[in-house]
Design a protein around this motif. Structure first.
Motif, mmCIF file in Angstrom:
data_model
loop_
_atom_site.group_PDB
_atom_site.id
_atom_site.type_symbol
_atom_site.label_atom_id
_atom_site.label_comp_id
_atom_site.label_asym_id
_atom_site.label_seq_id
_atom_site.Cartn_x
_atom_site.Cartn_y
_atom_site.Cartn_z
ATOM 1 N N VAL A 401 0.818 -1.155 0.037
ATOM 2 C CA VAL A 401 -0.102 0.068 -0.002
ATOM 3 C C VAL A 401 0.719 1.125 -0.119
ATOM 4 N N PRO A 402 0.810 2.122 -1.071
ATOM 5 C CA PRO A 402 1.717 3.268 -1.082
ATOM 6 C C PRO A 402 1.831 4.213 0.167
ATOM 7 N N SER A 403 0.801 4.594 0.600
ATOM 8 C CA SER A 403 0.631 5.221 1.820
ATOM 9 C C SER A 403 -0.722 5.524 2.427
ATOM 10 N N MET A 404 -0.668 5.732 3.794
ATOM 11 C CA MET A 404 -1.874 5.606 4.622
ATOM 12 C C MET A 404 -1.670 6.656 5.684
ATOM 13 N N HIS A 405 -2.659 6.569 6.609
ATOM 14 C CA HIS A 405 -2.638 7.332 7.822
ATOM 15 C C HIS A 405 -2.674 6.408 8.978
ATOM 16 N N LEU A 406 -2.099 7.033 10.085
ATOM 17 C CA LEU A 406 -2.445 6.260 11.413
ATOM 18 C C LEU A 406 -3.561 6.171 11.732
ATOM 19 N N ILE A 407 -4.678 7.070 11.460
ATOM 20 C CA ILE A 407 -6.063 6.832 11.880
ATOM 21 C C ILE A 407 -6.748 5.891 11.115
ATOM 22 N N ASP A 408 -6.162 5.185 9.986
ATOM 23 C CA ASP A 408 -6.713 4.041 9.397
ATOM 24 C C ASP A 408 -6.406 2.766 9.919
ATOM 25 N N GLU A 409 -5.527 2.577 10.845
ATOM 26 C CA GLU A 409 -5.087 1.510 11.452
ATOM 27 C C GLU A 409 -6.125 0.666 12.292
ATOM 28 N N GLY A 410 -6.839 1.644 13.170
ATOM 29 C CA GLY A 410 -7.837 0.945 14.015
ATOM 30 C C GLY A 410 -8.978 0.233 13.263
ATOM 31 N N GLY A 422 -17.366 2.117 14.539
ATOM 32 C CA GLY A 422 -18.281 3.067 14.282
ATOM 33 C C GLY A 422 -17.606 4.227 13.379
ATOM 34 N N HIS A 423 -18.160 5.460 13.423
ATOM 35 C CA HIS A 423 -17.807 6.585 12.546
ATOM 36 C C HIS A 423 -16.491 6.940 13.302
ATOM 37 N N THR A 424 -15.467 6.935 12.351
ATOM 38 C CA THR A 424 -14.054 7.111 12.678
ATOM 39 C C THR A 424 -13.327 8.221 11.694
ATOM 40 N N ASP A 425 -12.474 8.926 12.097
ATOM 41 C CA ASP A 425 -11.771 9.744 11.180
ATOM 42 C C ASP A 425 -10.837 8.905 10.100
ATOM 43 N N GLY A 426 -10.491 7.649 10.484
ATOM 44 C CA GLY A 426 -10.048 6.835 9.515
ATOM 45 C C GLY A 426 -10.669 5.938 8.683
ATOM 46 N N LYS A 427 -10.016 5.038 7.854
ATOM 47 C CA LYS A 427 -10.982 4.291 6.985
ATOM 48 C C LYS A 427 -10.365 3.043 6.949
ATOM 49 N N VAL A 428 -10.922 1.922 6.411
ATOM 50 C CA VAL A 428 -10.388 0.435 6.316
ATOM 51 C C VAL A 428 -9.748 0.580 5.013
ATOM 52 N N ILE A 429 -8.316 -0.034 5.264
ATOM 53 C CA ILE A 429 -7.549 -0.104 4.096
ATOM 54 C C ILE A 429 -7.912 -1.582 3.481
ATOM 55 N N GLU A 430 -9.014 -1.637 2.629
ATOM 56 C CA GLU A 430 -9.202 -2.820 1.928
ATOM 57 C C GLU A 430 -8.001 -3.696 1.254
ATOM 58 N N GLU A 431 -6.998 -2.852 0.466
ATOM 59 C CA GLU A 431 -6.227 -3.590 -0.053
ATOM 60 C C GLU A 431 -5.155 -4.579 0.515
ATOM 61 N N PHE A 432 -5.263 -4.517 2.041
ATOM 62 C CA PHE A 432 -4.533 -5.567 2.692
ATOM 63 C C PHE A 432 -5.205 -6.924 2.717
ATOM 64 N N PHE A 433 -6.443 -7.041 2.699
ATOM 65 C CA PHE A 433 -7.055 -8.210 2.727
ATOM 66 C C PHE A 433 -7.328 -9.256 1.573
ATOM 67 N N SER A 434 -7.133 -10.463 1.788
ATOM 68 C CA SER A 434 -7.458 -11.526 0.991
ATOM 69 C C SER A 434 -9.029 -11.752 0.789
ATOM 70 N N LEU A 435 -9.476 -12.195 0.269
ATOM 71 C CA LEU A 435 -11.059 -12.479 -0.160
ATOM 72 C C LEU A 435 -11.604 -13.749 0.336
ATOM 73 N N SER A 436 -11.088 -14.479 1.619
ATOM 74 C CA SER A 436 -11.421 -15.476 2.074
ATOM 75 C C SER A 436 -11.738 -15.449 3.798
ATOM 76 N N PRO A 437 -12.910 -15.017 4.002
ATOM 77 C CA PRO A 437 -13.234 -14.688 5.540
ATOM 78 C C PRO A 437 -13.343 -16.135 6.068
ATOM 79 N N SER A 438 -12.909 -15.951 7.234
ATOM 80 C CA SER A 438 -12.985 -17.208 8.122
ATOM 81 C C SER A 438 -14.528 -17.481 8.586
#
Length: 438
Positions: A401-410, A422-438
């Motif tokens: 992932v080229p860049s992100m913010h600390l607020i995205d980690e939570g 809930g509502h946060t200043d950060g966002k989910v970085i979906e690029e990290f995830f594989s597509l096979s949930p447990s």
């Protein structure tokens, strides 16, 4: 929401910087994450970039102005050693460990900042005795999980030498390994401080700092091995992160000396602070300026003029002045009247004695009155980013992932566990995830 992993281990190596990445590539355990996991080499931190606000941002996804931990220590003018934001009760809103506990997950935390009194199953909070009549053991025990802490101290207390490093991190490591193998928590938060301490007292690129990074690599290896021995390796995600970088400095700016000169701070016969109208509250590389009466326009004008005059000469060390609105827009404390940013080579100190600019000596550093490097600077400073690495269940391998913010980690960590902050200043970085949930 489906879970992507069953066990999440978050390892904070305090003060791990993007600038450390070339060294991490040469170390076996860090390199394994780089080669076989996912990472972001450039994570922008928050303002002020000090440890307690950063770690609270990591578990909330919010800026300091919203989660409430706006500095390491409280505004307590005149107190030699101000109290720290140790307790969970000071955090606004929910946290990653709160949501995990609500979902019935087993939680653990080892020296994770701002967790004293938190509802965590196995909790050894970062808190220290800050009064002459306090003793470290009861202070720690009464603010965390009593039986768990007694057990860890009985087993591994001989590794520790007070708060000294690297011994404290060695104690945390042994406690971590035992906790993984005996408790198998679904969420484990770990905070290692060795590198941060070495950089403060020896300099950013010192040999002592490099040795600390090497020790961290070995600690990481021990943790991974413990996960394997616990039989949960295939169901575990490990996150490695830093909270901020650091910069070398050789001069301390003591604005309270200036405020005293202009009678904004009064002292008694013993030169102790007696009263104040304006006070510089240090965040090391930055500082808040508070007014005792925020509506005192005359004092505000005097302070503004003093600060503006400092900007004229670079030798004064002040790089930028932010007003209340600008500081709040950057995520800092909305209750400050001003915020000031130090130039390279400078940081802020709260002392009211001496000269406004203090040239730091080796004697100062040995006495731990001043440091050789610090953080707290603006996230916009050049070469000041930190990093995040992820590997294991639910993580897409060979992903950058080229860049992100600390607020995205939570939010990202919450998504791994099938949780929401809930509502946060950060966002989910979906690029990290594989597509096979447990």
């Amino acid at each position: 929401m489906s879970r992507l992993t069953n066990h999440l281990i978050v390892i904070s190596f305090d003060c791990l910087s993007s600038l450390d990445f070339p060294m991490l590539e040469q170390l076996p355990h860090f390199n394994d994450f780089i080669q076989n996991g996912a990472y972001c080499r450039y994570v922008q931190t928050i303002y002020p970039s000090v440890t307690y606000p950063c770690h609270t941002t990591i578990v909330t996804g919010n800026y300091p102005k919203n989660h409430g931990i706006v500095n390491n220590t409280f505004l307590q003018p005149g107190r030699t050693s101000p109290d720290w934001y140790w307790h969970r009760k000071h955090v606004n809103g929910t946290t990653l460990y709160d949501e995990a506990k609500k979902a019935g997950m087993k939680t653990a935390a080892l020296l994770w900042p701002v967790t004293a009194g938190a509802d965590i199953d196995y909790n050894m909070p970062e808190i220290f005795a800050n009064r002459k009549w306090h003793h470290q053991i009861p202070v720690s025990l009464t603010n965390g999980s009593i039986l768990y802490q007694l057990d860890m101290n009985r087993r591994f207390g001989h590794f520790r030498n007070g708060l000294s490093q690297p011994e404290l991190d060695d104690f945390v490591l042994e406690s971590t390994v035992h906790t993984i193998k005996s408790k198998k928590p679904h969420l484990l938060l770990i905070h290692f401080v060795d590198l941060d301490s070495q950089r403060h007292y020896h300099g950013f690129s010192s040999e002592e700092a490099k040795e600390a990074v090497k020790r961290h690599d070995k600690r990481l290896g021990r943790i991974v091995q413990a996960v394997k021995e616990a039989g949960i390796y295939d169901d575990t995600t490990i996150a490695i992160l830093g909270d901020h970088s650091a910069l070398d400095e050789s001069k301390a700016i003591k604005l309270n000396v200036l405020f005293k000169k202009y009678q904004l701070i009064e002292v008694d016969m013993k030169k102790r602070l007696k009263n104040w109208r304006a006070f510089c509250k240090s965040c090391d590389g930055s500082a808040y300026i508070y007014l005792k009466d925020p509506s005192d326009k005359q004092t505000k004008e005097v302070v503004n003029e003093l600060l503006e005059n400092l900007l004229v000469d670079e030798a004064n060390g002040v790089e930028k002045i932010f007003n209340q609105e600008e500081a709040t827009a950057m995520g800092a404390d909305e209750n400050c009247s001003f915020m000031v940013e130090a130039r390279h080579g400078f940081y802020f100190n709260e002392d009211i004695d001496g000269s406004v600019i203090h040239h730091i000596t080796e004697k100062d550093v040995r006495a731990k009155r001043y440091t050789h490097a610090c953080h707290g600077y603006s996230p916009e400073k050049e070469d000041y980013t930190t990093l995040l690495m992820l590997a294991g269940k639910g993580i897409r391998q060979h992903t950058v992932v080229p860049s992100m913010h600390l607020i995205d980690e939570g939010p990202t960590f919450a998504r791994l566990l099938g949780l929401s902050l809930g509502h946060t200043d950060g966002k989910v970085i979906e690029e990290f995830f594989s597509l096979s949930p447990s």
